[in-house]
Design a protein around this motif. Structure first.
Motif, PDB file in Angstrom:
ATOM      1  N   ASN A   1       0.816  -1.206   0.000  1.00 35.47           N
ATOM      2  CA  ASN A   1       0.000   0.000   0.000  1.00 35.47           C
ATOM      3  C   ASN A   1       0.856   1.266   0.000  1.00 35.47           C
ATOM      4  N   THR A   2       1.984   1.220   0.699  1.00 33.49           N
ATOM      5  CA  THR A   2       2.866   2.382   0.726  1.00 33.49           C
ATOM      6  C   THR A   2       3.473   2.638  -0.647  1.00 33.49           C
ATOM      7  N   ILE A   3       3.849   1.578  -1.353  1.00 32.34           N
ATOM      8  CA  ILE A   3       4.398   1.733  -2.703  1.00 32.34           C
ATOM      9  C   ILE A   3       3.346   2.312  -3.644  1.00 32.34           C
ATOM     10  N   ILE A   4       2.110   1.835  -3.535  1.00 32.99           N
ATOM     11  CA  ILE A   4       1.028   2.364  -4.376  1.00 32.99           C
ATOM     12  C   ILE A   4       0.811   3.843  -4.087  1.00 32.99           C
ATOM     13  N   LEU A   5       0.777   4.199  -2.808  1.00 34.07           N
ATOM     14  CA  LEU A   5       0.621   5.602  -2.429  1.00 34.07           C
ATOM     15  C   LEU A   5       1.761   6.447  -2.979  1.00 34.07           C
ATOM     16  N   GLY A   6       2.982   5.940  -2.872  1.00 37.68           N
ATOM     17  CA  GLY A   6       4.132   6.677  -3.386  1.00 37.68           C
ATOM     18  C   GLY A   6       4.064   6.873  -4.891  1.00 37.68           C
ATOM     19  N   GLY A   7       3.630   5.845  -5.610  1.00 44.01           N
ATOM     20  CA  GLY A   7       3.514   5.966  -7.059  1.00 44.01           C
ATOM     21  C   GLY A   7       2.498   7.022  -7.464  1.00 44.01           C
ATOM     22  N   VAL A   8       1.361   7.036  -6.774  1.00 44.65           N
ATOM     23  CA  VAL A   8       0.335   8.047  -7.065  1.00 44.65           C
ATOM     24  C   VAL A   8       0.848   9.443  -6.744  1.00 44.65           C
ATOM     25  N   LEU A   9       1.519   9.594  -5.594  1.00 39.60           N
ATOM     26  CA  LEU A   9       2.014  10.899  -5.169  1.00 39.60           C
ATOM     27  C   LEU A   9       3.108  11.414  -6.108  1.00 39.60           C
TER      28      LEU A   9
ATOM     29  N   LEU B   1      11.452  17.142 -24.240  1.00 40.62           N
ATOM     30  CA  LEU B   1      11.664  18.586 -24.303  1.00 40.62           C
ATOM     31  C   LEU B   1      11.690  19.080 -25.742  1.00 40.62           C
ATOM     32  N   GLU B   2      12.308  18.320 -26.620  1.00 43.91           N
ATOM     33  CA  GLU B   2      12.381  18.710 -28.025  1.00 43.91           C
ATOM     34  C   GLU B   2      11.029  18.602 -28.716  1.00 43.91           C
ATOM     35  N   GLU B   3      10.258  17.571 -28.384  1.00 43.30           N
ATOM     36  CA  GLU B   3       9.013  17.305 -29.095  1.00 43.30           C
ATOM     37  C   GLU B   3       7.812  18.035 -28.498  1.00 43.30           C
ATOM     38  N   TYR B   4       7.767  18.167 -27.167  1.00 45.83           N
ATOM     39  CA  TYR B   4       6.562  18.672 -26.518  1.00 45.83           C
ATOM     40  C   TYR B   4       6.800  19.865 -25.595  1.00 45.83           C
ATOM     41  N   GLY B   5       8.031  20.306 -25.442  1.00 47.91           N
ATOM     42  CA  GLY B   5       8.312  21.412 -24.538  1.00 47.91           C
ATOM     43  C   GLY B   5       8.363  20.949 -23.088  1.00 47.91           C
ATOM     44  N   TRP B   6       8.687  21.878 -22.192  1.00 48.38           N
ATOM     45  CA  TRP B   6       8.894  21.464 -20.807  1.00 48.38           C
ATOM     46  C   TRP B   6       7.594  21.055 -20.124  1.00 48.38           C
ATOM     47  N   ARG B   7       6.471  21.683 -20.501  1.00 49.93           N
ATOM     48  CA  ARG B   7       5.202  21.294 -19.898  1.00 49.93           C
ATOM     49  C   ARG B   7       4.813  19.878 -20.315  1.00 49.93           C
ATOM     50  N   GLY B   8       4.937  19.588 -21.588  1.00 52.23           N
ATOM     51  CA  GLY B   8       4.637  18.239 -22.054  1.00 52.23           C
ATOM     52  C   GLY B   8       5.584  17.204 -21.468  1.00 52.23           C
ATOM     53  N   ALA B   9       6.851  17.611 -21.266  1.00 52.20           N
ATOM     54  CA  ALA B   9       7.838  16.692 -20.689  1.00 52.20           C
ATOM     55  C   ALA B   9       7.448  16.311 -19.266  1.00 52.20           C
ATOM     56  N   TYR B  10       7.033  17.298 -18.470  1.00 53.60           N
ATOM     57  CA  TYR B  10       6.606  16.990 -17.108  1.00 53.60           C
ATOM     58  C   TYR B  10       5.356  16.112 -17.112  1.00 53.60           C
ATOM     59  N   LEU B  11       4.397  16.434 -17.971  1.00 51.47           N
ATOM     60  CA  LEU B  11       3.144  15.687 -18.002  1.00 51.47           C
ATOM     61  C   LEU B  11       3.370  14.231 -18.384  1.00 51.47           C
ATOM     62  N   LEU B  12       4.156  13.991 -19.446  1.00 54.09           N
ATOM     63  CA  LEU B  12       4.373  12.626 -19.912  1.00 54.09           C
ATOM     64  C   LEU B  12       5.302  11.852 -18.980  1.00 54.09           C
ATOM     65  N   THR B  13       6.246  12.538 -18.352  1.00 52.89           N
ATOM     66  CA  THR B  13       7.092  11.863 -17.369  1.00 52.89           C
ATOM     67  C   THR B  13       6.262  11.434 -16.165  1.00 52.89           C
ATOM     68  N   GLY B  14       5.322  12.289 -15.753  1.00 49.32           N
ATOM     69  CA  GLY B  14       4.422  11.913 -14.669  1.00 49.32           C
ATOM     70  C   GLY B  14       3.570  10.710 -15.027  1.00 49.32           C
ATOM     71  N   GLY B  15       3.107  10.668 -16.284  1.00 54.77           N
ATOM     72  CA  GLY B  15       2.339   9.508 -16.729  1.00 54.77           C
ATOM     73  C   GLY B  15       3.147   8.232 -16.706  1.00 54.77           C
ATOM     74  N   LEU B  16       4.416   8.341 -17.113  1.00 50.51           N
ATOM     75  CA  LEU B  16       5.286   7.165 -17.085  1.00 50.51           C
ATOM     76  C   LEU B  16       5.519   6.687 -15.655  1.00 50.51           C
ATOM     77  N   MET B  17       5.675   7.630 -14.728  1.00 52.92           N
ATOM     78  CA  MET B  17       5.924   7.260 -13.334  1.00 52.92           C
ATOM     79  C   MET B  17       4.711   6.594 -12.698  1.00 52.92           C
ATOM     80  N   LEU B  18       3.543   6.735 -13.328  1.00 56.57           N
ATOM     81  CA  LEU B  18       2.355   6.053 -12.816  1.00 56.57           C
ATOM     82  C   LEU B  18       2.518   4.535 -12.882  1.00 56.57           C
ATOM     83  N   GLN B  19       3.465   4.070 -13.696  1.00 57.46           N
ATOM     84  CA  GLN B  19       3.715   2.632 -13.765  1.00 57.46           C
ATOM     85  C   GLN B  19       4.252   2.079 -12.445  1.00 57.46           C
ATOM     86  N   MET B  20       4.755   2.959 -11.587  1.00 57.36           N
ATOM     87  CA  MET B  20       5.202   2.496 -10.274  1.00 57.36           C
ATOM     88  C   MET B  20       4.023   1.984  -9.452  1.00 57.36           C
ATOM     89  N   VAL B  21       2.835   2.513  -9.720  1.00 64.38           N
ATOM     90  CA  VAL B  21       1.638   2.009  -9.044  1.00 64.38           C
ATOM     91  C   VAL B  21       1.388   0.562  -9.459  1.00 64.38           C
TER      92      VAL B  21
END
Length: 431
Positions: free
Chosen positions: A57-65, A139-159
């Motif tokens: 449960n802690t790992i799931i919480l961490g992935g979401v956060l 950063l090259e394809e989507y800019g810094w905002r897109g980079a943060y958004l898609l990196t966050g989506g990838l990190m959701l795999q930790m859940v």
């Protein structure tokens, strides 16, 4: 791989954030330093949550956060907002996934526990290799905002990783009439451990300066943004090689404390050498890559021995509290280093003084441990474990709080060849 890889790749965002928010490098440095620092400092809180609600449960919480924090960074309009989203939310989330995952891994394996740890730890190097290139592409394809958004989506795999993990039932503790409670802070009376804490602080103080500013430094020297992110990847791949090298050195029963001191000091020298290409009229990527590769290799060897040296100093009965306190100092060093380097850049207008301070800090981190070698037994047996006799095992029953039966058995199964008084068989070493 995702959590620590993202934390150590925060420097890939630094040049873009400096240009976007037109802020000082000192202010931008807080983004990456908070993320990496809290990934260490939140360790004690992570342990409390894991004990209360379970590792899964802690790992799931961490992935979401972590995922939410990084993804929300795409919506910020002020630099200070990144401190909250990427720095605090992302950093704490990474800690909640990494620490319980490593702890839970130890309960899955008996004989091959330390082999499992070695294999799992390569994810740090692989993440540091892949994530900078992934972020650079975003950063090259989507800019810094897109980079943060898609990196966050990838990190959701930790859940997903947390969902498939299963908490194993805790074995019942051994309670004896002679049991005494070990005070959590009693380890602070050990002068060797206090030197080790200073080592942890100084090493992370200098190392995070390199991770946060190496890409920015490369761009200021005329290299491309892609080449700057590649330098972080060079550190990542050489870090994995360093961990493999450390495993081979362990076969020859090297003294782990000496190996830790040497690798730590030499990694500081490699940071100082990053400034040498500046003596050339046209600094090239190859020169910087050599210095980064040397640092990554030595960094991998040093990290491979950190847990072992902690055990040698503290002993198994105080290992948990020693890890928690050392992680706290690691986090403080990681948070304080990059802002100091950014301030030095604002004062001097260049990164050379900051990198010399970083390298000197890491060198001092190694040298400060030299007094620990006084009177130390350098035999092969002393490099394997700090518990090497039946009298030491008996001491655990008298001085420590209730100890899990399986923990003692597994510890001696992995590290020693002495009979375990809590088992009906002879404990054999890994081979």
């Amino acid at each position: 791989m995702l959590g620590t890889g993202t934390a150590l790749s925060a420097g890939a965002f630094t040049p873009t954030l400096v240009r976007t928010f037109e802020g000082s490098r000192e202010a931008v440095a807080w983004v990456g330093s908070l993320h990496a620092g809290l990934a260490f400092m939140a360790g004690p809180l992570s342990g409390v949550l894991a004990d209360r609600f379970g590792y899964r449960n802690t790992i799931i919480l961490g992935g979401v956060l972590a995922s939410s924090g990084v993804a929300l960074s795409a919506c910020v309009t002020k630099l200070w907002m990144l401190y909250i989203t990427y720095g605090i939310m992302g950093g704490i989330g990474v800690c909640f996934t990494y620490i319980p995952a490593v702890t839970l891994l130890g309960s899955y394996f008996h004989r091959w526990k330390y082999v499992a740890f070695s294999i799992a730890s390569t994810g740090v190097g692989v993440g540091t290799l892949i994530m900078p290139q992934y972020i650079e592409w975003l950063l090259e394809e989507y800019g810094w905002r897109g980079a943060y958004l898609l990196t966050g989506g990838l990190m959701l795999q930790m859940v997903v990783c947390g969902v498939i993990m299963v908490d194993l039932p805790k074995p019942s503790p051994i309670i004896t009439s002679n049991s005494k409670k070990v005070q959590p802070l009693s380890i602070l009376t050990n002068w060797k451990f206090n030197l080790f804490l200073a080592n942890n602080y100084l090493f992370n103080f200098g190392s995070l300066i390199l991770f946060v500013f190496i890409s920015d430094f490369a761009e200021l020297q005329g290299l491309s943004r892609k080449q700057g992110s590649c330098l972080i990847s060079v550190i990542g791949i050489s870090n994995s090689l360093g961990r493999a090298t450390n495993s081979l050195l362990g076969v020859f029963t090297w003294n782990r404390t000496i190996l830790y001191i040497i690798s730590c000091s030499l990694s500081g020298i490699s940071i100082c050498l990053i400034n040498l290409p500046l003596a050339c009229p046209n600094p090239c990527f190859f020169n910087l890559a050599i210095s980064c590769a040397a640092y990554g290799l030595l960094f991998g060897i040093q990290l491979g021995n950190q847990a072992i040296v902690t055990d040698i100093i503290s002993g198994v009965e105080r290992l948990n509290s020693a890890f928690g306190i050392s992680m706290l100092l690691n986090g403080v060093g990681a948070i304080s280093g990059p802002p100091v380097a950014g301030l030095m850049y604002n004062v001097y207008g260049r990164f050379e003084p900051a990198f010399y301070i970083a390298g000197g800090s890491v060198i001092l981190a190694g040298l400060i441990l030299l007094p620990m070698l006084i009177g130390q037994d350098n035999s092969a047996s002393s490099t394997k474990t700090s518990i090497g006799s039946l009298s030491d095992l008996n001491r655990l029953e008298v001085q420590s709080p209730p100890i899990h039966r399986s923990a003692i058995e597994l510890y001696h199964r992995s590290l020693t060849s002495i009979p375990c008084k809590y088992a009906s068989y002879r404990v054999l070493p890994d081979s």
